[in-house]
Design a protein around this motif. Structure first.
Motif, PDB file in Angstrom:
ATOM      1  N   ALA A 131      34.335   4.615   8.060  1.00 34.54           N
ATOM      2  CA  ALA A 131      33.402   5.398   8.874  1.00 34.54           C
ATOM      3  C   ALA A 131      32.258   5.959   8.033  1.00 34.54           C
ATOM      4  O   ALA A 131      32.367   6.105   6.810  1.00 34.54           O
ATOM      5  N   ASP A 132      31.175   6.305   8.719  1.00 36.83           N
ATOM      6  CA  ASP A 132      30.025   6.900   8.024  1.00 36.83           C
ATOM      7  C   ASP A 132      30.354   8.306   7.530  1.00 36.83           C
ATOM      8  O   ASP A 132      29.856   8.742   6.492  1.00 36.83           O
ATOM      9  N   VAL A 133      31.177   9.044   8.311  1.00 34.52           N
ATOM     10  CA  VAL A 133      31.576  10.401   7.922  1.00 34.52           C
ATOM     11  C   VAL A 133      33.066  10.381   7.585  1.00 34.52           C
ATOM     12  O   VAL A 133      33.887   9.934   8.392  1.00 34.52           O
ATOM     13  N   ILE A 134      33.390  10.864   6.398  1.00 34.65           N
ATOM     14  CA  ILE A 134      34.784  10.883   5.942  1.00 34.65           C
ATOM     15  C   ILE A 134      35.206  12.329   5.695  1.00 34.65           C
ATOM     16  O   ILE A 134      34.486  13.096   5.044  1.00 34.65           O
ATOM     17  N   TYR A 135      36.384  12.682   6.210  1.00 36.70           N
ATOM     18  CA  TYR A 135      36.964  13.997   5.965  1.00 36.70           C
ATOM     19  C   TYR A 135      38.115  13.857   4.964  1.00 36.70           C
ATOM     20  O   TYR A 135      38.858  12.865   4.995  1.00 36.70           O
ATOM     21  N   SER A 136      38.248  14.856   4.102  1.00 35.82           N
ATOM     22  CA  SER A 136      39.327  14.786   3.120  1.00 35.82           C
ATOM     23  C   SER A 136      39.814  16.189   2.779  1.00 35.82           C
ATOM     24  O   SER A 136      39.347  17.195   3.337  1.00 35.82           O
ATOM     25  N   THR A 137      40.771  16.250   1.852  1.00 37.91           N
ATOM     26  CA  THR A 137      41.385  17.516   1.444  1.00 37.91           C
ATOM     27  C   THR A 137      41.607  17.487  -0.065  1.00 37.91           C
ATOM     28  O   THR A 137      42.014  16.450  -0.612  1.00 37.91           O
ATOM     29  N   TYR A 138      41.357  18.600  -0.726  1.00 35.01           N
ATOM     30  CA  TYR A 138      41.636  18.712  -2.164  1.00 35.01           C
ATOM     31  C   TYR A 138      43.108  19.072  -2.385  1.00 35.01           C
ATOM     32  O   TYR A 138      43.684  19.873  -1.646  1.00 35.01           O
ATOM     33  N   TYR A 139      43.689  18.480  -3.430  1.00 39.03           N
ATOM     34  CA  TYR A 139      45.076  18.779  -3.802  1.00 39.03           C
ATOM     35  C   TYR A 139      45.165  19.029  -5.303  1.00 39.03           C
ATOM     36  O   TYR A 139      44.553  18.290  -6.087  1.00 39.03           O
ATOM     37  N   LYS A 140      45.917  20.039  -5.668  1.00 38.71           N
ATOM     38  CA  LYS A 140      46.180  20.280  -7.093  1.00 38.71           C
ATOM     39  C   LYS A 140      47.184  19.277  -7.647  1.00 38.71           C
ATOM     40  O   LYS A 140      47.169  18.965  -8.843  1.00 38.71           O
ATOM     41  N   ASP A 141      48.065  18.814  -6.775  1.00 36.15           N
ATOM     42  CA  ASP A 141      49.114  17.894  -7.222  1.00 36.15           C
ATOM     43  C   ASP A 141      48.527  16.520  -7.527  1.00 36.15           C
ATOM     44  O   ASP A 141      47.582  16.065  -6.882  1.00 36.15           O
ATOM     45  N   ASN A 142      49.139  15.854  -8.505  1.00 38.96           N
ATOM     46  CA  ASN A 142      48.647  14.571  -8.985  1.00 38.96           C
ATOM     47  C   ASN A 142      48.952  13.469  -7.968  1.00 38.96           C
ATOM     48  O   ASN A 142      50.056  12.940  -7.899  1.00 38.96           O
ATOM     49  N   LEU A 143      47.955  13.115  -7.174  1.00 37.36           N
ATOM     50  CA  LEU A 143      48.134  12.083  -6.149  1.00 37.36           C
ATOM     51  C   LEU A 143      48.309  10.696  -6.757  1.00 37.36           C
ATOM     52  O   LEU A 143      48.913   9.813  -6.134  1.00 37.36           O
ATOM     53  N   PHE A 144      47.795  10.481  -7.967  1.00 38.40           N
ATOM     54  CA  PHE A 144      48.001   9.195  -8.634  1.00 38.40           C
ATOM     55  C   PHE A 144      49.488   8.974  -8.914  1.00 38.40           C
ATOM     56  O   PHE A 144      50.046   7.929  -8.594  1.00 38.40           O
ATOM     57  N   LYS A 190      39.029  19.580 -11.216  1.00 37.09           N
ATOM     58  CA  LYS A 190      40.438  19.346 -11.591  1.00 37.09           C
ATOM     59  C   LYS A 190      41.320  19.224 -10.340  1.00 37.09           C
ATOM     60  O   LYS A 190      42.415  19.758 -10.269  1.00 37.09           O
ATOM     61  N   MET A 191      40.783  18.506  -9.354  1.00 32.10           N
ATOM     62  CA  MET A 191      41.483  18.348  -8.082  1.00 32.10           C
ATOM     63  C   MET A 191      41.485  16.868  -7.672  1.00 32.10           C
ATOM     64  O   MET A 191      40.576  16.112  -8.015  1.00 32.10           O
ATOM     65  N   TYR A 192      42.526  16.510  -6.901  1.00 29.94           N
ATOM     66  CA  TYR A 192      42.660  15.155  -6.369  1.00 29.94           C
ATOM     67  C   TYR A 192      42.313  15.154  -4.886  1.00 29.94           C
ATOM     68  O   TYR A 192      42.506  16.153  -4.191  1.00 29.94           O
ATOM     69  N   PHE A 193      41.815  14.019  -4.402  1.00 29.52           N
ATOM     70  CA  PHE A 193      41.560  13.911  -2.968  1.00 29.52           C
ATOM     71  C   PHE A 193      41.579  12.448  -2.536  1.00 29.52           C
ATOM     72  O   PHE A 193      41.173  11.558  -3.298  1.00 29.52           O
ATOM     73  N   PRO A 194      42.078  12.183  -1.322  1.00 27.22           N
ATOM     74  CA  PRO A 194      42.031  10.816  -0.792  1.00 27.22           C
ATOM     75  C   PRO A 194      40.645  10.503  -0.243  1.00 27.22           C
ATOM     76  O   PRO A 194      40.055  11.322   0.474  1.00 27.22           O
TER      77      PRO A 194
END
Length: 337
Positions: A239-252, A287-291
């Motif tokens: 999509a043209d507009v993407i929503y996401s969320t920051y996470y402290k936990d290591n998503l990798f 220092k944050m992860y996000f999808p």
């Protein structure tokens, strides 16, 4: 000489019979994009046995066709789980009744060895067990778990089915739901026992209530973006507009291992495009992860990424997709808490 010849024939017949009983069949199986050799025994295997107090009746639960190294893993083109009742006659047990608990074709079938239980309800004895069924190959990703409650006296049995898929957040368990069953609805006491039994199973996933917990990041991303990219196979489009969320936990680390060629990096971001799966980023300044984008598939949807500017990436489908190339500006992603 005649007697000797007959004796030799009998011995040979026994040897051939024994060899036939222990016959090992090797087959190549394909499952989840992996090809491997499965050894199976061409025989019926005893899974569970119990007798009454007087040792005059015996219940046996058997299976066909088990793999060579694990009798609780059935790998045949046709599989069966059977229940048989025997009555003692002299020194031997004679078969008096039998039934089929589970039958399927081209389906990997796992019986939870630790699930076998004997319980007594209203002076009736029952056996509980659970069975996981996965269709061979990649076309069907759903798994089904059947929870069985067997009346020892009559061999009548009740079933509760739970259907879904293993997901990132569920690990070994299946992320799914129970299927309504009219037979259980008319037997509330049996239904209660089966649900209690099922909720303790290693195959039933129990969701965390906090949708913002990092283990629910895929589900939250899909909710925020009002999409479902499960098995999208590259057909959903970015999509043209993407929503996401920051996470402290290591998503990798949570999402799993990846190859170096799947990641890109500059002074501000490290981004990984997982094989046929999600695109995850790490903001080095925050220092944050996000999808960035979540998508899963059995085939297709592998995405190659590259920076085209400091804060923009090109996403190019390496396999078939009606949306082969997209540009994502990381500065334009809208973050929700």
């Amino acid at each position: 000489m005649k007697r000797k010849a007959i004796a030799i024939l009998i011995i040979c017949s026994i040897i051939v019979s024994c060899k036939k009983e222990e016959k090992t069949v090797n087959e190549v199986k394909k499952d989840n994009n992996k090809t491997y050799l499965v050894k199976k025994l061409d025989s019926v295997s005893l899974l569970y046995k119990t007798t009454n107090k007087d040792n005059t009746e015996e219940i046996r639960i058997t299976s066909y066709e088990p793999s060579e190294n694990d009798k609780y893993f059935l790998v045949g083109n046709k599989n069966f789980i059977l229940v048989s009742k025997y009555l003692k006659k002299g020194n031997d047990f004679k078969l008096i009744k039998k039934d089929t608990l589970v039958s399927n074709e081209f389906t990997y079938t796992r019986i939870d060895e630790k699930s076998f239980q004997k319980i007594i309800i209203a002076n009736k004895e029952y056996i509980l067990l659970s069975v996981n069924e996965t269709v061979m190959g990649n076309a069907v990703t759903d798994e089904n778990v059947t929870f069985i409650m067997l009346d020892i006296k009559t061999l009548h049995f009740y079933k509760l089915d739970y259907t879904g898929e293993p997901t990132l957040r569920s690990n070994e368990a299946i992320d799914g739901e129970f299927i309504e069953n009219e037979s259980l609805n008319s037997n509330p006491e049996i239904k209660k026992i089966l649900y209690q039994f099922a909720h303790k199973s290693k195959w039933v996933f129990h969701n965390l209530e906090d949708e913002n917990h990092y283990t629910n990041y895929v589900q939250k991303w899909e909710t925020d973006n009002d999409v479902s990219n499960h098995l999208a196979n590259g057909s959903s489009g970015i999509a043209d507009v993407i929503y996401s969320t920051y996470y402290k936990d290591n998503l990798f680390n949570y999402t799993g291992k990846y190859d170096e060629e799947e990641s890109i990096e500059n002074n501000d971001f490290k981004i990984v495009s997982y094989f046929r799966s999600n695109i995850i980023a790490f903001d080095k300044n925050k220092k944050m992860y996000f999808p960035i984008y979540t998508e899963t598939c059995a085939t297709g949807c592998d995405k190659k990424i590259r920076f085209i500017s400091e804060n923009s990436i090109e996403v190019k489908y390496h396999e078939y997709s009606p949306y082969p190339t997209s540009i994502i500006n990381l500065d334009e992603i809208i973050f929700k808490n």
